[in-house]
Design an enzyme around this catalytic site. Structure first.
Site, PDB file in Angstrom:
ATOM      1  N   GLY C  64       2.263   7.841  62.029  1.00  0.00           N
ATOM      2  CA  GLY C  64       2.958   6.936  61.117  1.00  0.00           C
ATOM      3  C   GLY C  64       2.064   5.776  60.730  1.00  0.00           C
ATOM      4  O   GLY C  64       1.218   5.330  61.513  1.00  0.00           O
ATOM      5  N   GLY C  66       3.443   2.940  58.843  1.00  0.00           N
ATOM      6  CA  GLY C  66       4.247   1.834  58.338  1.00  0.00           C
ATOM      7  C   GLY C  66       3.797   0.526  58.952  1.00  0.00           C
ATOM      8  O   GLY C  66       2.663   0.405  59.417  1.00  0.00           O
ATOM      9  N   LEU C  67       4.685  -0.456  58.958  1.00  0.00           N
ATOM     10  CA  LEU C  67       4.294  -1.755  59.505  1.00  0.00           C
ATOM     11  C   LEU C  67       3.831  -1.616  60.947  1.00  0.00           C
ATOM     12  O   LEU C  67       2.804  -2.163  61.337  1.00  0.00           O
ATOM     13  CB  LEU C  67       5.474  -2.720  59.420  1.00  0.00           C
ATOM     14  CG  LEU C  67       5.791  -3.223  58.022  1.00  0.00           C
ATOM     15  CD1 LEU C  67       6.955  -4.189  58.064  1.00  0.00           C
ATOM     16  CD2 LEU C  67       4.582  -3.904  57.403  1.00  0.00           C
ATOM     17  N   SER C 308      19.630  -6.180  47.336  1.00  0.00           N
ATOM     18  CA  SER C 308      19.438  -7.203  48.365  1.00  0.00           C
ATOM     19  C   SER C 308      20.752  -7.890  48.745  1.00  0.00           C
ATOM     20  O   SER C 308      21.601  -8.180  47.911  1.00  0.00           O
ATOM     21  CB  SER C 308      18.449  -8.247  47.883  1.00  0.00           C
ATOM     22  OG  SER C 308      18.441  -9.320  48.796  1.00  0.00           O
ATOM     23  N   ARG C 354      26.741  -7.873  58.064  1.00  0.00           N
ATOM     24  CA  ARG C 354      26.689  -6.572  57.407  1.00  0.00           C
ATOM     25  C   ARG C 354      27.767  -5.600  57.879  1.00  0.00           C
ATOM     26  O   ARG C 354      28.433  -4.954  57.073  1.00  0.00           O
ATOM     27  CB  ARG C 354      25.326  -5.922  57.668  1.00  0.00           C
ATOM     28  CG  ARG C 354      24.208  -6.603  56.942  1.00  0.00           C
ATOM     29  CD  ARG C 354      22.875  -5.980  57.289  1.00  0.00           C
ATOM     30  NE  ARG C 354      21.821  -6.634  56.507  1.00  0.00           N
ATOM     31  CZ  ARG C 354      20.544  -6.335  56.614  1.00  0.00           C
ATOM     32  NH1 ARG C 354      20.132  -5.415  57.464  1.00  0.00           N
ATOM     33  NH2 ARG C 354      19.655  -6.955  55.866  1.00  0.00           N
ATOM     34  N   HIS C 425      21.297   2.477  56.496  1.00  0.00           N
ATOM     35  CA  HIS C 425      20.148   1.678  56.118  1.00  0.00           C
ATOM     36  C   HIS C 425      19.087   1.622  57.219  1.00  0.00           C
ATOM     37  O   HIS C 425      17.894   1.615  56.955  1.00  0.00           O
ATOM     38  CB  HIS C 425      20.669   0.273  55.813  1.00  0.00           C
ATOM     39  CG  HIS C 425      19.618  -0.736  55.531  1.00  0.00           C
ATOM     40  ND1 HIS C 425      18.706  -0.576  54.522  1.00  0.00           N
ATOM     41  CD2 HIS C 425      19.327  -1.906  56.120  1.00  0.00           C
ATOM     42  CE1 HIS C 425      17.904  -1.622  54.513  1.00  0.00           C
ATOM     43  NE2 HIS C 425      18.241  -2.428  55.469  1.00  0.00           N
ATOM     44  N   ARG C 459      21.160  -4.955  63.813  1.00  0.00           N
ATOM     45  CA  ARG C 459      19.951  -5.699  63.510  1.00  0.00           C
ATOM     46  C   ARG C 459      20.261  -6.798  62.513  1.00  0.00           C
ATOM     47  O   ARG C 459      21.010  -6.585  61.558  1.00  0.00           O
ATOM     48  CB  ARG C 459      18.888  -4.764  62.924  1.00  0.00           C
ATOM     49  CG  ARG C 459      17.599  -5.469  62.577  1.00  0.00           C
ATOM     50  CD  ARG C 459      16.553  -4.500  62.082  1.00  0.00           C
ATOM     51  NE  ARG C 459      16.908  -3.843  60.825  1.00  0.00           N
ATOM     52  CZ  ARG C 459      16.913  -4.417  59.640  1.00  0.00           C
ATOM     53  NH1 ARG C 459      16.607  -5.695  59.523  1.00  0.00           N
ATOM     54  NH2 ARG C 459      17.232  -3.725  58.565  1.00  0.00           N
ATOM     55  N   LEU C 465      11.059  -6.103  59.830  1.00  0.00           N
ATOM     56  CA  LEU C 465       9.640  -6.321  59.537  1.00  0.00           C
ATOM     57  C   LEU C 465       8.987  -7.065  60.696  1.00  0.00           C
ATOM     58  O   LEU C 465       7.868  -6.756  61.106  1.00  0.00           O
ATOM     59  CB  LEU C 465       9.489  -7.103  58.231  1.00  0.00           C
ATOM     60  CG  LEU C 465      10.184  -6.503  57.008  1.00  0.00           C
ATOM     61  CD1 LEU C 465       9.845  -7.309  55.759  1.00  0.00           C
ATOM     62  CD2 LEU C 465       9.787  -5.060  56.816  1.00  0.00           C
TER      63      LEU C 465
END
Lengths: 250, 207, 661
Positions: C64, C66-67, C308, C354, C425, C459, C465
């Protein structure tokens, strides 16, 4: 909607390719272009044919994976990525030509999938700031004027999709390369490597087989992220400046 | 390409200014033509300056052409397989740089043979440039060749000047509009200015 | 019958389970004792170091880019290790971290608004509904400040103020302004920073990069992770790669739901195969549903797009008061609208967290008051904001989001209210890891969304991030060295039976997919599984629904192998084969998710069990029974797994019931 698709089919890099015609029916305006291709592929699989290979991933217009030339335009008639193009921009009975990016530096892998690794090599040759993890100074140590930060951001938005190369009559990668050069060269953090960055990246770009820039401006028209054409001029200025200053340092 | 192009552009501006003297009669025009041979005297010998300019221009033309050839080869090699669905988008001026350049190259040859060496100008007499110009533009083919070439020149400069600015790094978001306007103005001035001469001859203003 | 045959036999039959056995409790032995703020320092000090001269001799596989993976690959290479890295995308720059919009949290306290490492720690533990490990979360908060320094130095163009200093904004669920951002493209900018650092190492020859290559199995030799089996997606070649340690940074498993905001090709194969090889999978039922996504427009829908969360700052959410009201929104008079969030949660209104916003939307839609196609949507109305602030001000704040919405839906949100609906998500669950981010397989590490560690059951915005970069830049490079120093480099025999067996299993499975000449596409199975999960293991879960899913999934798995059709061959770019192979893993993972959701009879964070709610209808946690992370051990496809509990101890942040009324 009922549409006629003429899609470039090519089994592999060394195989000959040709435009192949397909009919698709039941297309609704809310579909994205890729969802329309998904539907075609579902039919192809069930009829025992190989589905059309195409790159895609985020389908939100940010990863840069998707890209095809639709009716002669990179990413199609809207200024966005292929995944964000919707079928409402087409009409019942239309014939749509779908081709891969065409450039010597982007060889076809299969069907609409091309190899864009040349872009990665351009970035690897200088599109970074040399700052090993842990060696960074405190973030507020160097203020960056807002207009400079905004300019950097505007150029850093590039998603590396390759539409600029596909649209350029010369297959040039100047817009891509210049976007990264400008992003890093305007920032104080990028200043120490300013000269070597532009010289190395341009050298790599040239060696990858991209064409030269004749300032047709097609790249900036096709760019889904609106990277400005002036990036190229700025890169040219950086390049001349670096040459005048005696080339690479260190 | 940019540097040689700008050199030639600068020359064309001077050339146009000189040529426009044709509207002030044979005396003034011929005197100007004569002066071209004696620029710089007594420091320079007769024709030295002229030859320096000629050599500079010839070098520019050759380098411009060679660079164009190399760039074209590279650009064509960068897309070995074209698109099935062709679509034109760039401006006419942009798309015609290559062929426009070739036309201009051929024109320069004819132009030199016509008015410098007088090889193809049937009614020419050495030492009478004004009369020779009038002779050229008294023929239908002279006018056709010249006007066609000047239109090509306009298009070439329209894209070429702005493009050269880009290549030399002079473009910026702030200046872009000004550069495009300047390119259009230069193209218009040069094309109209040069074409005014054959029109002058045709309409009898110059005879 | 040998073991291999037995496991194949189970795959053939429907299998299935609703029971599990309980194994030994799991304990994180790596976090040092003592005050929480000293643990990371102490761990780093106690960690054995690898002599810089010897690092070149160690090979580390990173899956991977990604970040987490990009940051880890670049950093490990800078430290001198030989890194072999993989991604399925054509370039490491395209990992799905790129799509993160909002921002990244860091306890810089630049605003002097009372932020601190302690507060970020507190907010994250509380936001995670007390299901995360305190030591890990505190370390995350500590490291957060270094991340911003690192990224700024890389040239990440964060938003700045006119004085040239970094701008921040506040984000859902917290009272300080600690979110750094780069317009709506923070994930992209941070990822490009990591990608550029990685590219530099690739060009220097320190990272051997394999793009368009997908990990299909883990190679475990003598109890240690020693390599992976990967397939070159272009040539179809299957090969084994060996290393001293393997790092999984392959992201979350949200795509098990078919429709999610994840990238189309994001998948669970790497973590699931690791799970099958012995890595315990923790809290698979902890999935996050984001309230503001663009609703699906029909059966053709291939993925969902997030809008967003910031839109909820100025938009008002409502549905018609009457069921089945099909009038256009502008024709519904004010008194016939139900601004249900403002009604139920008067103090937080449209800004509730959320999970609460998502569930409320589901409830009104379930009542038959949803709007748009299929009644699966609610209005997010900007009419009041436009009247109050003017169109220009709204455009300045949300112009790009409105444009994106209009491009997708062809509706003008300046004139017609947006329609939104929740979507999957993020997944908080993942491979169980200790403080060192090591899984239960020695030598196998999991970082970023692939692990379960830091977010508990929910989260907070702008924390993904932060966690990915913390793990990749700072945590793993420190802890991996300790493991390597304790396990001196040794060569792996490429003909080792375990390696050959893993390779053979991969080949057999692909061949089996290709050989099956059925009548259903991989996509159709994925869609069916996703709909089942969304209905029974989505925003609200019940015992009967989960049992229904656990009954259906094995049958679907059986049908999959009977009716799947994959054209083409394995020796070429074959996207149907890739897809089918991923669906196989989803069909197994989904079962574990449902079991985890069934066993956890409490509600917490993103996991809402209808049986466990307060009289007001809010999630009711049951700390006395469930204050643990559930780590599941694989025992065979369709066979009951073993539950290992890791008790969670809260020494600093004491569990309380969340209240947003």
């Amino acid at each position: 909607m009922r549409l006629t698709l003429r899609i470039w089919r090519q089994r592999g890099p060394e195989e000959p390719g040709a435009m192949t015609e397909y009919q698709v029916d039941g297309i609704v305006p809310e579909m994205s272009f890729l969802e329309m291709l998904d539907q075609l592929n579902e039919h192809l699989i069930l009829s025992g044919e190989e589905p059309v290979a195409f790159d895609h991933d985020c389908r939100e217009g940010i990863c840069g994976a998707c890209g095809m030339v639709i009716n002669g335009q990179a990413h199609g008639p809207e200024r966005t990525t292929t995944c964000q193009l919707h079928m409402r921009h087409f009409s019942d009975g239309d014939t749509i030509d779908v081709e891969p990016w065409r450039a010597a530096a982007f060889p076809v892998v299969k069907d609409l999938v091309v190899d864009r690794s040349a872009f990665d090599r351009i970035i690897g040759s200088g599109g970074y700031v040399t700052v090993p993890t842990g060696s960074a100074p405190e973030a507020h140590a160097t203020p960056v004027p807002k207009p400079v930060a905004d300019t950097a951001f505007e150029h850093a938005e590039c998603i590396g999709c390759g539409a600029c190369v596909a649209a350029c009559p010369n297959g040039s990668a100047m817009l891509f390369t210049s976007a990264k050069v400008v992003h890093l060269n305007v920032l104080p953090q990028g200043a120490p490597e300013r000269e070597s960055r532009v010289l190395d990246m341009v050298e790599t770009m040239d060696s990858e087989g991209f064409g030269g820039c004749t300032n047709t401006g097609e790249c900036a028209v096709a760019c889904p992220k609106g990277i400005p054409l002036t990036a190229i001029s700025t890169m040219n200025r950086e390049f001349l400046r670096a040459q005048l200053r005696g080339g690479r340092k260190g | 390409m940019a540097a040689t192009g700008l050199i030639m552009l600068a020359y064309l501006l001077a050339h146009l200014l000189g040529n426009l003297k044709i509207f002030f009669g044979a005396g003034e025009f011929n005197a100007y033509a004569h002066w071209l041979h004696v620029i710089g005297e007594p420091f320079m010998h007769r024709d030295w300056v002229l030859w320096i300019v000629r050599v500079g221009l010839a070098a520019s033309v050759v380098l411009h052409g060679v660079a164009a050839y190399q760039l074209s080869r590279r650009d064509l090699a960068a897309r070995p397989q074209g698109y099935q669905h062709q679509r034109r988008r760039a401006s006419y001026a942009t798309r015609t740089m290559r062929w426009g350049g070739v036309i201009l190259g051929l024109f320069v040859v004819w132009h030199l043979l016509d008015l410098t060496t007088l090889t193809v100008n049937e009614n020419a007499e050495p030492g009478h440039p004004y009369e020779n110009v009038v002779a050229t533009f008294s023929t239908w083919y002279g006018n056709t060749i010249y006007i066609t070439a000047m239109l090509a020149l306009g298009f070439h400069i329209r894209h070429g000047f702005w493009s050269a600015a880009q290549t030399l790094g002079a473009g910026s978001p702030r200046r872009d509009r000004a550069l495009k306007t300047a390119a259009n103005a230069l193209a218009a001035v040069l094309t109209c200015g040069f074409i005014s001469i054959p029109i002058g001859v045709m309409t009898g203003v110059v005879s | 019958m040998s073991t291999a045959e037995a496991s194949l036999a189970v795959e053939d039959g429907p299998g299935g389970y609703t029971e599990y056995t309980v194994g030994e409790p799991l304990v994180d032995t790596k976090a040092p004792p003592g005050p929480v703020e000293e643990r990371w320092d102490r761990r780093r000090f106690e960690a054995k170091l690898v002599n810089p001269a010897n690092r070149r001799g160690y090979t580390v596989i990173v899956v991977g880019t990604g970040l987490a993976g990009g940051a880890a690959g670049a950093t490990l290479a800078e430290q001198g290790y030989h890194v072999v890295q993989f991604c399925y995308q054509d370039s490491p720059r395209r990992a799905h971290s790129i799509a993160a919009q909002g921002g990244i949290n860091a306890a810089k306290n630049y605003r002097n608004d009372g932020d601190s490492v302690r507060r970020l720690f507190y907010d994250t533990v509380k936001g995670g509904d007390f299901r995360a490990r305190e030591s890990n979360v505190h370390r995350l908060a500590q490291v957060s400040v270094e991340i911003i320094d690192q990224c700024v130095a890389q040239g990440v163009p964060f938003a700045r103020e006119y004085g040239g200093l970094l701008d921040t904004r506040s984000f859902g669920g917290v009272q300080v302004s600690r979110t750094f951002y780069a317009r709506g493209q923070t994930g992209q900018q941070l990822l490009l920073g990591a990608y550029q650092a990685l590219s530099r190492q690739i060009a220097a020859g320190n990272v051997e990069m394999h793009p368009r290559t997908e990990m299909l199995d883990l190679i475990v030799i003598d109890g240690r992770a020693r390599g992976i089996v990967a397939r070159d997606l272009v040539t179809g070649e299957i090969s084994s790669h060996f290393a001293d340690a393997v790092v999984l940074a392959s992201g979350g498993y949200g795509n098990v739901f078919h429709l999610s905001t994840n990238a189309k090709n994001s998948n669970a194969t790497a973590v699931w195969r690791a799970h099958r090889r012995g890595a315990h999978f923790a809290n698979p039922c902890f999935t996050q549903i984001h309230p503001t996504c663009i609703p699906r427009s029909g059966d053709h829908q291939s993925k969902l797009t997030l809008m967003s969360e910031s839109l909820r700052n100025d938009g008002r959410i409502w549905v018609p008061k009457a069921k089945g009201d099909t009038r256009p929104p502008n024709e519904i008079p004010e008194q016939e609208r139900d601004y249900y969030l403002e009604r139920i949660y008067p103090s937080f209104g449209n800004l509730v967290p959320r999970d609460i916003a998502s569930r409320a939307a589901k409830n009104v839609c379930d009542e038959g008051r949803g709007v748009g196609p299929g009644g699966q949507g609610v209005y997010l109305d900007f009419a009041d904001a436009i009247a109050r602030l003017g169109r220009d001000a709204v455009e300045a704040r949300y112009g790009n989001l409105f444009e994106m919405y209009q491009r997708i839906t062809a509706e003008d949100p300046y004139r017609v209210p947006m329609r939104i609906y929740p979507a999957i998500h993020y997944t908080m669950g993942g491979l169980w890891v200790d403080y060192d981010l090591q899984t239960t397989v020695p030598g196998l590490f999991a970082i970023g969304e692939a692990n379960f560690s830091d977010h508990g059951a929910n989260r907070l915005g702008a924390s993904a991030l932060m966690q990915g970069l913390a793990d990749g830049y700072f945590v793993l490079p420190a802890t991996l060295g300790d493991y390597l120093a304790r396990h001196p480099h040794s060569e792996v025999d490429p003909r080792h039976p375990a390696a050959l067996a893993a390779e053979q299993e991969v080949t057999d499975r692909l061949n089996r997919l290709l050989a099956s000449d059925g009548d259903r596409t991989p996509e159709s199975f994925h869609r069916e599984l996703g709909e089942l999960l969304w209905d029974e293991c989505g925003m609200a879960r019940t015992e009967s629904g989960l049992r229904k899913a656990l009954d259906r999934i094995p049958a679907l798995r059986e049908e999959f192998w009977r009716r799947i059709k994959v054209p083409g061959s394995g020796q070429e770019l074959n996207q149907s084969l890739e897809k089918a192979n991923r669906v196989v893993d989803y069909l197994e993972l989904a079962e574990l998710m449902c079991l985890d959701a069934l066993h956890r009879t409490e509600s917490c964070g993103g996991h809402f069990r209808e049986e466990s709610q307060t009289p007001e209808g809010e999630a009711a946690r049951r700390d006395e029974e469930f204050c643990y992370a559930a780590a599941w051990e694989f025992r065979g496809v369709g066979r009951p797994p073993v539950l290992h509990r890791e008790e969670l101890v809260f020494e600093y942040v004491h569990p309380t019931q969340r209240s947003y009324a």
